[in-house]
Design a protein around this motif. Structure first.
Motif, PDB file in Angstrom:
ATOM      1  N   SER A 163      33.363  35.528  41.291  1.00 43.64           N
ATOM      2  CA  SER A 163      32.675  36.426  40.286  1.00 43.64           C
ATOM      3  C   SER A 163      31.379  35.857  39.645  1.00 43.64           C
ATOM      4  N   ALA A 164      31.873  34.719  39.292  1.00 40.97           N
ATOM      5  CA  ALA A 164      30.582  33.779  38.590  1.00 40.97           C
ATOM      6  C   ALA A 164      29.579  33.491  39.560  1.00 40.97           C
ATOM      7  N   THR A 165      29.737  33.220  40.759  1.00 37.76           N
ATOM      8  CA  THR A 165      28.664  32.942  41.590  1.00 37.76           C
ATOM      9  C   THR A 165      28.071  34.194  41.996  1.00 37.76           C
ATOM     10  N   GLY A 166      28.632  35.155  42.159  1.00 37.76           N
ATOM     11  CA  GLY A 166      27.980  36.601  42.334  1.00 37.76           C
ATOM     12  C   GLY A 166      27.048  36.986  41.274  1.00 37.76           C
ATOM     13  N   THR A 167      27.648  36.856  40.172  1.00 28.41           N
ATOM     14  CA  THR A 167      27.085  36.846  38.779  1.00 28.41           C
ATOM     15  C   THR A 167      25.543  36.006  38.826  1.00 28.41           C
ATOM     16  N   ALA A 168      25.705  34.823  39.111  1.00 27.20           N
ATOM     17  CA  ALA A 168      24.518  34.174  38.901  1.00 27.20           C
ATOM     18  C   ALA A 168      23.506  34.360  40.012  1.00 27.20           C
ATOM     19  N   LEU A 169      24.087  34.715  41.135  1.00 27.51           N
ATOM     20  CA  LEU A 169      23.097  35.286  42.269  1.00 27.51           C
ATOM     21  C   LEU A 169      22.348  36.445  42.149  1.00 27.51           C
ATOM     22  N   ARG A 261      24.456  48.594  37.720  1.00 26.90           N
ATOM     23  CA  ARG A 261      23.828  47.516  38.244  1.00 26.90           C
ATOM     24  C   ARG A 261      25.054  46.488  38.668  1.00 26.90           C
ATOM     25  N   GLN A 262      24.619  46.008  39.725  1.00 30.60           N
ATOM     26  CA  GLN A 262      25.588  44.958  40.314  1.00 30.60           C
ATOM     27  C   GLN A 262      25.856  43.930  39.350  1.00 30.60           C
ATOM     28  N   GLU A 263      24.777  43.247  38.803  1.00 29.30           N
ATOM     29  CA  GLU A 263      25.076  42.184  37.836  1.00 29.30           C
ATOM     30  C   GLU A 263      25.607  42.485  36.837  1.00 29.30           C
ATOM     31  N   VAL A 264      25.627  43.821  36.356  1.00 28.41           N
ATOM     32  CA  VAL A 264      26.614  44.170  35.044  1.00 28.41           C
ATOM     33  C   VAL A 264      27.818  44.242  35.497  1.00 28.41           C
TER      34      VAL A 264
END
Length: 415
Positions: A163-169, A261-264
């Motif tokens: 999840s953190a990797t996805g958030t950062a990307l 939004r995806q990042e949210v």
């Protein structure tokens, strides 16, 4: 025996769960992008259904993987089983990261993706259960609950890392680049975790020696321990449905239903995952003091009454309210998966422990858990109700509640 838990044992036992759940989590989080890359261009809901269908196929392989790796654990030792499972996960994870999409190789793309998911499903089918067996057997008698919780923390940490990797990307890359190729980066990084896991497990020692006469633990388990398998499966239903709804399916649900939004959506999921880990550890420690059943029964009872209002609260414009409702679910999940692993291990006889726990747990997680995102997606579309999956949680809680009534308390039991 000193009442302390070896840090080396914790690291070796948890690292495989980090890799395997990191990968499965990343797949769930980027299901929307994967659907667009590997499947024909239809409407977004259809692509998501295809993507979660492949996700489900990987999970359906888990019972078979549990039998294979559990068998290795009971016949050759937990260490050997753990080494096999982590190695079998690293390679398919890397391959997914370099696999061409539907536009380049056509039908071969979803076929190869499905094969990779099947291999990963075999691996993950034995990893988690063998690791909790290893952790509980090698922990001091009064620390078995917290030891098993640490093994589970590896799984949550893997999902948190995904999840953190996805958030950062999502924060660092434009949406077009992320959907086109950026989603591949987390799969490529999975190979690094696999190498670390193999190095950690190379020199671990285990206290429980396998019986020399133990020949066919799978056959013995299926012939003589079917009631045990039923109890282990029933105990795991609440975990299977709730965990994969809240921490896998909802990331895509918030994007499609709430237009978030995806990042949210990934940020909300990451915050909840951070909270889950200390809750799991606290629940495991508390179960060593008061027992496993009081915590588990209390959790499923609460879920029966709160699942619908919490799920409805997530269908809201306010990000804060969505976050608070997911934290409510996270607390229930944390308590349950922090205290249930030790009960599973302690309920099984030593000579078929790795096999029986793997089969019983994976029958539920593989079939019910694997189908949960797909079922929830279908249920929302057919019912035209965004909160329909809440009733899946309620049903699962009732089944696990009834199962717990038929299980013995084990926290003072001699292994």
């Amino acid at each position: 025996m000193p009442q302390v838990i070896s840090k080396k044992m914790v690291a070796a036992g948890a690292i495989g769960n980090v890799l395997e759940w990191y990968d499965f989590a990343v797949y769930g989080y980027f299901a929307t992008s994967i659907g667009r890359i590997f499947f024909p261009k239809e409407d977004p809901i259809a692509q998501l259904l295809f993507a979660f269908g492949v996700f489900a196929i990987g999970y359906l392989m888990r019972p078979l993987g549990g039998m294979l790796i559990g068998n290795i654990g009971d016949r050759l030792g937990r260490k050997q089983a753990l080494s096999v499972s982590v190695a079998a996960m690293a390679i398919p994870t890397f391959i997914v990261g370099i696999l061409p999409g539907y536009d380049l190789i056509g039908l071969a793309a979803p076929i190869l993706l499905t094969i990779c998911r099947m291999l990963q499903g075999l691996s993950v089918g034995g990893e988690y259960t063998t690791s909790i067996v290893f952790m509980v057997e090698n922990a001091p008698p009064k620390k078995r609950g917290i030891a098993a919780a640490f093994a589970g923390c590896g799984a949550v940490a893997g999902i948190l890392l995904g999840s953190a990797t996805g958030t950062a990307l999502a924060a660092l890359m434009p949406p077009e680049s992320l959907n086109a190729w950026g989603w591949r980066i987390p799969f490529l990084l999975g190979l690094v975790i696999g190498i670390v896991g193999l190095l950690l497990r190379r020199n671990i020692e285990e206290k429980n020696e396998v019986a020399a006469e133990q020949k066919q633990p799978v056959i013995e388990t299926l012939e003589h321990y079917r009631p045990l398998l039923a109890r282990l499966a029933g105990l795991s239903i609440f975990n299977a449905v709730t965990f994969y709804l809240i921490f896998v399916y909802l990331v895509s649900w918030l994007q499609v239903t709430d237009k978030m939004r995806q990042e949210v959506s990934l940020e909300i999921n990451t915050i909840s995952m951070v909270i889950v880990i200390p809750i799991m550890i606290a629940a495991g420690a508390l179960s060593d003091r008061i027992g496993r059943k009081p915590l588990l029964i209390g959790t499923v009872t609460t879920a029966i009454f709160l699942a619908y209002p919490l799920f409805r609260g997530m269908y809201h414009e306010s990000q804060l309210i969505v976050q608070l409702c997911q934290l409510g679910f996270a607390s229930l999940i944390g308590i349950y998966i922090g205290s249930s692993p030790a009960l599973m291990v302690e309920s099984a006889p030593a000579h078929i422990r790795s096999t029986s726990v793997a089969i019983g747990y994976n029958l539920t997680i593989g079939v019910i858990g694997g189908l949960t995102p797909l079922t929830a997606t279908w249920l929302v579309r057919e019912s035209h109700s965004a909160v329909a999956p809440a009733f899946m949680i309620i049903t699962a809680a009732i089944i696990s509640f009834i199962t717990l009534l038929y299980m013995k308390e084990t926290y003072k039991q001699d292994l």
